[in-house]
Design a protein around this motif. Structure first.
Motif, short mmCIF file in Angstrom:
data_model
loop_
_atom_site.label_atom_id
_atom_site.label_comp_id
_atom_site.label_asym_id
_atom_site.label_seq_id
_atom_site.Cartn_x
_atom_site.Cartn_y
_atom_site.Cartn_z
N ALA A 126 0.82 -1.21 0.00
CA ALA A 126 0.00 0.00 0.00
C ALA A 126 0.85 1.26 0.00
N LEU A 129 2.33 1.94 -3.37
CA LEU A 129 1.33 2.41 -4.34
C LEU A 129 1.06 3.90 -4.16
N VAL A 142 0.68 -5.91 -8.43
CA VAL A 142 0.97 -6.53 -7.14
C VAL A 142 0.81 -8.02 -7.32
N LEU A 156 -6.15 -1.98 -1.10
CA LEU A 156 -5.44 -1.48 -2.28
C LEU A 156 -6.37 -0.72 -3.20
N LEU A 167 -4.13 -0.30 -11.24
CA LEU A 167 -3.52 -1.42 -10.53
C LEU A 167 -4.02 -2.75 -11.09
N PRO A 170 -4.32 -7.48 -6.41
CA PRO A 170 -3.19 -8.36 -6.08
C PRO A 170 -3.42 -9.80 -6.54
#
Length: 748
Positions: A126, A129, A142, A156, A167, A170
């Motif tokens: 985090a 980012l 991620v 996130l 993003l 993850p």
């Protein structure tokens, strides 16, 4: 599987698809601000993912090389990946001077320039980012979850929301950086999966000469999701087909908007989904759905899957059952030219002397059972084929071949004659096992014939070995032959190919005609809603009446005298029903009285209904005195509250036959009038609407009109109405309309 490193089955797939679709492409500008009457988007903005797939700069946050750690292995892999892309590599670690010989930066803040793509290897990503967003990085990946999946995803997502940083993850894994060959040519498959292992069967097509242009592994989808990549892929000229493996959709509407864009552009989307059974459900295609009846949500995987299946079919998504079918179907759709005809010709080894047995007959039966057209050739075509094929072999379709027809000069003439028939769009030759040298000659003839025709030529190579020269050196090197290893995959892929081109030829986006401004009906209907409550039949019918759905004349009364007065106003004969928000199975409990023709019968019926309700402890808000309606076809129209795809409308047979004669047809909103009519044709009992055994045809137009009115209602009131059930809806003879005899609804 299709094999080639040279050329393709279609020299310009986007040109042919655009012509098929009438060049109706969507401008991404302003799409996101276009909302329907319920506040849901009507267009998907195309994300700019060019820098994600072809970054000029790649940063690895947490890069290592000093030990055998997972971070070191990942860093090595990423450096090799960046080198293949000719991208600048920027490793970042606070305690290392260099990583694998590349100078290392101490922090994200020390990056010399904004990066296109940053891969975060730290345990808690985090903070990185936040720094990457401040450094104006475009994309971050991620790989690991870091925290519990749900908690980590939410955290996130909050970090990147509104930051400008997109993003992936993850939980994506290294498969997000797989090696995609750049030496292959022709239309490609663009691949998106939620986990890396799901994509390897499609990626393996590269070894057979089929190009894979993109692969995205979305993981837990804190930000970028499957729909984003489908939307992007639909705009890429090299993408001949999109293959997707979907565990669960966070936003069904976004996926359908992406599929809509692909359909407009003529790009096929082939998908495999998990969660079609309760045991197989993790996220599934939906996390919460309701039944089509308003008596409460079921949450069953079967209901979720029915909505998902309907949604996919509406927007042309081809749903397949396994990774092998995803691979084979996507490969054929990516590279095959649009069909010239719907007919399938079968050219197979000889079977029985009358043509009723053997490989060809089996394949014909399999194809016919799957809905494919295997036409018999006319007398003229059979006479032409008989010039080269002995009388003991079939020439009707399947066409059987033997040693004489395969050898010498006859084989090419037979194949050209079959492919010249105007009813044939696809030729399939099943070869159950190699029989050299005849099988070698046959394969070469098929490859040569495919080069001479613009029709699809398929071979099923049934040998379990797959090392034969005819297969490896001839079939898989052909740019014009589609090769399969199983009959079932061939039939499924050919069917999908024909279906897709029929679909795009007639596709009109329902989002274009979706209502954008509320109707006066919405204002009237909201007066009858009761937040958090179930509506009684009388209240639900008032809701329907507000949207122009015809209901019987009726009055709600609370005394025997009031019932008599109401009967006089309604007109004899009448029906009397106990009324309450939670009454169910009233007929079985004696709470419905039919065909009452006098005041005395009405008084007695009122007393009986009150006594039964009192004896059973049932709370009533009164008794309905209703007009008797002429008999007709009993149907049911309902609303599904689906947690992923949004509101959906169902239609099926109603009354006592509803549960016995099959599931209802389902459509997610929005859908067109043509789609509503297709719903009726899907029903097992659709023949009843057309009139059977002397009964007149039903008023189908009135039924379709009610389906569309219910759709408008749920689009406008979807946030306030979780379920609606109109059953029975009596459809009268043609020209006489339809009447909702009973209804109930649940408010949010």
């Amino acid at each position: 599987m299709l094999g080639s490193t040279h050329g393709s089955l279609s020299t310009d797939p986007r040109t042919t698809r655009a012509a098929t679709c009438g060049e109706r492409r969507v401008s991404p500008a302003g799409d996101a601000t276009d909302l329907d009457v319920g506040g849901r988007p009507l267009h998907a903005s195309v994300p700019d993912l060019d820098a994600f797939f072809r970054p000029a700069t790649v940063a690895v946050i947490g890069a290592r090389d000093a030990d055998d750690s997972a971070e070191a292995a990942v860093t090595r892999h990423l450096m090799a990946w960046a080198e293949r892309l000719d991208a600048r590599m920027l490793p970042v670690h606070p305690r290392h001077q260099a990583v694998f010989g590349v100078p290392c930066l101490p922090s994200v803040a020390s990056l010399p320039c904004p990066v296109d793509l940053a891969v975060v290897l730290t345990a808690d990503p985090a903070c990185e980012l936040v720094e990457l967003a401040a450094a104006q990085a475009k994309f971050a990946v991620v790989l690991a979850p870091g925290l519990k999946a749900a908690e980590g995803r939410r955290r996130l997502a909050d970090v990147v929301s509104g930051s400008g940083l997109r993003l992936l993850g993850p939980s994506t894994g290294l498969d997000a950086f797989a090696h995609l060959r750049d030496d292959l040519r022709g239309p490609a498959i663009a691949l998106v999966t939620q986990h890396g292992d799901q994509g390897h069967p499609v990626l393996a097509l590269q070894d057979l000469g089929v190009r894979v242009s993109h692969w995205a592994v979305t993981g837990d989808e804190a930000d970028l999701e499957v729909a984003d990549f489908v939307t992007y892929f639909a705009e890429q000229p090299e993408a001949g087909a999109i293959a997707a493996h979907v565990d669960g959709l966070r936003d069904g509407r976004a996926f359908l908007l992406a599929a809509d864009r692909a359909a407009r552009n003529g790009v096929p989307v082939v998908a495999i989904t998990s969660g079609r059974t309760q045991a197989g459900t993790r996220k599934g295609t939906g996390s919460r759905t309701g039944a089509s009846r308003a008596d409460g949500p079921t949450g069953s995987a079967a209901v979720e899957d029915a909505v998902a299946d309907a949604a996919f079919r509406q927007f042309g998504v081809i749903r397949v059952d396994g990774p092998d079918r995803l691979r084979d179907t996507a490969a054929l759709l990516a590279r095959a030219r649009p069909p010239k005809a719907d007919g399938v010709a079968v050219y197979a080894p000889s079977g029985s002397t009358d043509g009723t047995g053997g490989t060809g007959a089996y394949f014909r039966d399999l194809a016919t059972a799957a809905g494919l057209l295997v036409p018999s050739f006319d007398a003229e075509k059979q006479a032409e084929l008989r010039r080269w094929i002995p009388g003991s072999l079939s020439v009707a379709n399947p066409v059987e071949h033997g040693g004489r027809s395969v050898g010498g000069r006859y084989g090419p003439r037979i194949l050209d004659a079959i492919l010249a028939d105007p009813s044939v769009g696809v030729l399939v030759c099943p070869i159950t096992g190699p029989f050299p040298p005849m099988s070698d000659a046959l394969v070469q003839q098929l490859v040569d014939a495919a080069e001479r025709t613009d029709k699809v030529v398929c071979v099923v190579w049934g040998s379990p070995v797959g090392t034969e020269a005819a297969y490896r050196r001839t079939l898989l090197r052909s740019s014009r032959v589609a090769t399969f290893r199983t009959f079932g995959n061939c039939v499924a892929a050919v069917g999908a190919h024909l279906d897709h081109h029929r679909f795009v030829a007639g596709y009109r986006s329902p989002f274009e005609s979706a209502p954008r401004t509320p109707s006066p009906s919405a204002r009237r209907a909201r007066a009858f809603l009761r937040p958090g409550q179930r509506l009684s039949e009388h209240e639900a019918k008032r809701l329907l009446r507000a949207y122009g759905v015809r209901v019987p004349r009726e009055h709600l009364v609370t005394s025997a005298a009031g019932a008599v007065r109401a009967a006089g106003l309604v007109g004899y004969p009448v029906v009397m029903k106990a009324s309450g928000a939670r009454l169910a199975h009233r007929s079985e409990r004696g709470l419905v009285k039919l065909g009452l023709t006098s005041a005395s019968q009405v008084r007695d019926a009122y007393r009986d209904l009150a006594d039964i309700a009192r004896h059973e402890g049932v709370g009533l808000d009164g008794v309905l005195v209703c007009q008797m309606v002429e008999p007709g076809i009993e149907m049911a129209v309902g609303v599904v509250d689906d947690g992923v795809f949004g509101p959906a409308v169902t239609v099926g047979l109603g009354g006592v036959f509803g549960a016995a004669l099959g599931e209802p047809a389902v459509r997610v909103t929005p859908f067109t009038e043509a789609e509503a009519r297709r719903m009726l044709h899907e029903l097992p009992g659709c023949a009843l609407l057309e009139g059977v055994r002397g009964r007149p045809p039903a008023d189908v137009d009135a039924l379709v009109d009610i389906v569309l009115r219910v759709q408008r209602m749920v689009m406008e009131l979807g946030d306030e109405l979780t379920g609606l059930d109109v059953d029975p809806l009596v459809v009268l003879p043609r020209g006489q309309g339809a009447v909702a005899l009973d209804a109930n609804a649940v408010c949010r």
